[in-house]
Design an enzyme around this catalytic site. Structure first.
Site, PDB file in Angstrom:
ATOM      1  CB  ALA A 275     -23.198  36.066  35.889  1.00 41.36           C
TER       2      ALA A 275
ATOM      3  CB  ALA B 246     -27.415  30.625  37.358  1.00 41.88           C
TER       4      ALA B 246
ATOM      5  CB  ILE C 273     -30.610  29.532  42.269  1.00 35.41           C
ATOM      6  CG1 ILE C 273     -31.198  28.113  42.211  1.00 35.41           C
ATOM      7  CG2 ILE C 273     -30.660  30.076  43.695  1.00 35.41           C
ATOM      8  CD1 ILE C 273     -30.503  27.115  43.103  1.00 35.41           C
ATOM      9  CB  ALA C 274     -28.688  33.821  42.563  1.00 34.46           C
ATOM     10  CD  GLN C 275     -31.048  38.582  37.963  1.00 29.70           C
ATOM     11  OE1 GLN C 275     -31.789  37.732  37.473  1.00 29.70           O
ATOM     12  NE2 GLN C 275     -31.166  39.884  37.679  1.00 29.70           N
ATOM     13  CB  VAL C 276     -23.681  38.251  39.704  1.00 27.82           C
ATOM     14  CG1 VAL C 276     -22.619  39.157  40.330  1.00 27.82           C
ATOM     15  CG2 VAL C 276     -23.680  36.885  40.380  1.00 27.82           C
TER      16      VAL C 276
ATOM     17  CG  ASP D 151     -21.163  24.566  40.503  1.00 31.23           C
ATOM     18  OD1 ASP D 151     -21.067  23.849  39.479  1.00 31.23           O
ATOM     19  OD2 ASP D 151     -21.928  25.532  40.575  1.00 31.23           O
TER      20      ASP D 151
END
Length: 537
Positions: free
Chosen positions: A134, A136, A138-141, A290
């Site tokens: 995933a 986005a 700001i960050a990713q996983v 969210d």
């Protein structure tokens, strides 16, 4: 070679002006002095000042301006007190999907943060998936495995994202100031304040340790709730730029066909989602802000699992009481009571005409409650209520805006799971029970007792507070007395120097009155003034 910041900023402003103009908003670009000649020329050949599909054009423009502007648009989508309803609804379509950062950048962030190799001998993880599952703005996983065999999910902040966001925030602040200056008729919107509110929110999302703390708190709050859980945070593997948590597997809650095929009872899930929302808002006053369907999963055992706690909302007991009272008033069709609650809560001025405000609430509520039960939306009701703020000077409540955003998701999820069920009918007994516990006779007595206790405590500490105030005043006065001679000497030195300088100037210009004494007196006063200034310092 990196361009100076001012040049980069001006180039960015030119691009913003070009994008606004190319999306039918040349009139706005002209008034903001952005790419003025081009925008003016385009506007000259346009029949309308703004496009008919204004919301869609704003959305497309924000998408072109990048992740920070997309997030700003998502925040604005909840602000129908600022934007027309149709524009706000269009902005809700903004998606925060961006390509993942290269794996080398992710590896560099993790190794710099923990000062260890990512994998291998002495590495932080036994294995680490290079492909993000995933991503986005700001960050990713990424998925990974610890040396003890535990499967984890690792959320990594994008490299240098804080610098990008700060640069974009500076642009937004400048645009807000320009909007305030060149659109004076819209100063009531307080554009600079809106940008600062957004800045606070997005900076909070940058700190992944804070997000981990939110997750930990939710886990504690949900201990009494059956069938709801939060992934465990692994604090030894979590820092400001990296958050590591238990890996979960499940089905996104909006995939109702997949859920039914897996044997899950969707009506039971709907009831559990309702209880979860009620518990967060009324019992805890601390809610996930969210909650889009991508952050809500259903585990194999039927548990609802929440993810991504970057944004949370908070409600104190008093606002919760007003919210419960208002909700029940609407559900019972008592619009005068709903109007009174708004005034008692301070959401509208106390001199508001009750009858006129009641009519305004009827105007937005009656069409909603006349629908079939499954289509009644309290989230839509709140959204429409925010839209009447300009008429009644209704104070904007940031937490209620976050709550409305969460309501939209919960209602949408419930409608997907059981389209003939209205979650507010399910929630009515829960709210009524909570009202009896927190607003019944016993609760009122407890509230009054606590209020009296607080008042007594304030009276008991008043003498010590007054003593501290007097001591502070005395210390300040003494400091001023100590400094007073220096200030006087400084002022006298400045006056002497000024007089001496004027005398020397007159002497140099051959002014007759200063021909004999000007040079001597001027030098004397100037030297005396300089000595006084030096001694004063």
């Amino acid at each position: 070679m990196r361009l100076p910041s001012k040049i980069r900023r001006n180039l960015r402003l030119l691009r913003i002006g070009y994008i606004l103009t190319s999306h039918g908003m040349a009139a706005i670009a002209v008034r903001l002095r952005l790419l003025s000649p081009y925008a003016w020329l385009v506007q000259l050949f346009r029949e309308d000042a703004l496009p008919h599909d204004l919301g869609a054009q704003i959305r497309e423009a924000l998408e072109k301006l990048g992740p920070t502007f997309i997030k700003f648009g998502q925040m604005l989508s909840t602000r129908v007190d600022l934007l027309p309803l149709e524009v706000a609804l269009e902005l809700k379509k903004l998606q925060d999907d961006v390509p993942p950062a290269p794996f080398e950048h992710v590896k560099e962030v993790i190794e710099r943060t923990f000062k260890k190799p990512l994998t291998g001998e002495g590495g932080l993880f036994a294995s680490f998936d290079e492909q993000a599952i995933a991503a986005a703005s700001i960050a990713q996983v990424h998925f990974a495995e610890l040396h003890d065999g535990r499967q984890v999910a690792v959320k990594v902040r994008r490299p240098h994202i804080h610098k990008t966001i700060e640069a974009d925030l500076a642009i937004l602040r400048l645009l807000a100031a320009m909007f305030d200056r060149y659109f004076p008729e819209y100063r009531r919107l307080k554009a600079p304040c809106v940008v600062e509110e957004f800045a606070t929110s997005i900076r909070g999302e940058l700190n992944l340790r804070a997000e981990a703390a939110h997750a930990s708190r939710f886990a504690e709050n949900f201990k009494s709730l059956d069938g709801v859980r939060v992934p465990e945070v692994l604090w030894d593997y979590t820092q400001t730029e990296v958050l590591t948590s238990e890996r979960i597997s499940g089905i996104p809650i909006d995939e109702h066909d997949t859920l039914r095929a897996a044997g899950h009872d969707t009506l039971n899930l709907c009831e559990r989602a309702t209880t979860l929302f009620f518990h967060m808002v009324f019992e805890d006053g601390y809610f996930h802000a969210d909650m889009h369907p991508g952050n809500i999963f259903v585990a194999a055992n039927g548990d609802i699992v929440l993810l991504d706690f970057g944004i949370v909302g908070r409600l104190d007991v008093r606002p919760r009481r007003y919210l419960a009272d208002m909700l029940l008033a609407f559900l019972h069709g008592d619009y005068r009571k709903a109007a009174m609650v708004h005034i008692e809560a301070g959401y509208v001025p106390r001199d508001t005409n009750i009858s006129a405000f009641e009519d305004a609430l009827r105007e937005v509520a009656v069409p909603i409650f006349n629908r079939p039960l499954g289509e009644i939306s309290i989230a839509e009701l709140l959204l429409c209520m925010f839209a009447v703020t300009e008429r009644f000077q209704m104070e904007t409540q940031p937490e209620l805006l976050l709550l409305q955003k969460t309501m939209v998701v919960i209602e949408g999820v419930a409608r997907e799971l059981a389209d003939d069920i209205n979650i507010w009918e399910l929630a009515k007994p829960l709210v009524s029970k909570w009202m009896m516990q927190h607003m019944g006779p016993k609760a009122q007595l407890e509230f009054m007792a606590n209020d009296v206790k607080d008042q007594l405590h304030d009276w008991m500490v008043l003498p010590s507070r007054m003593e501290s105030v007097f001591e502070h005043i005395e210390n300040t006065s003494q400091t001023m007395r100590d400094q007073k001679p220096s200030y006087i000497l400084l002022v006298m030195g400045a006056l002497f120097s000024a007089f001496g300088g004027a005398a020397l100037a007159a002497y140099a210009m051959d002014i007759p009155e200063a021909a004999q004494w000007g040079g001597f007196v001027g030098v004397g006063f100037l030297l005396a003034g300089i000595v006084m200034i030096v001694r004063a310092r």
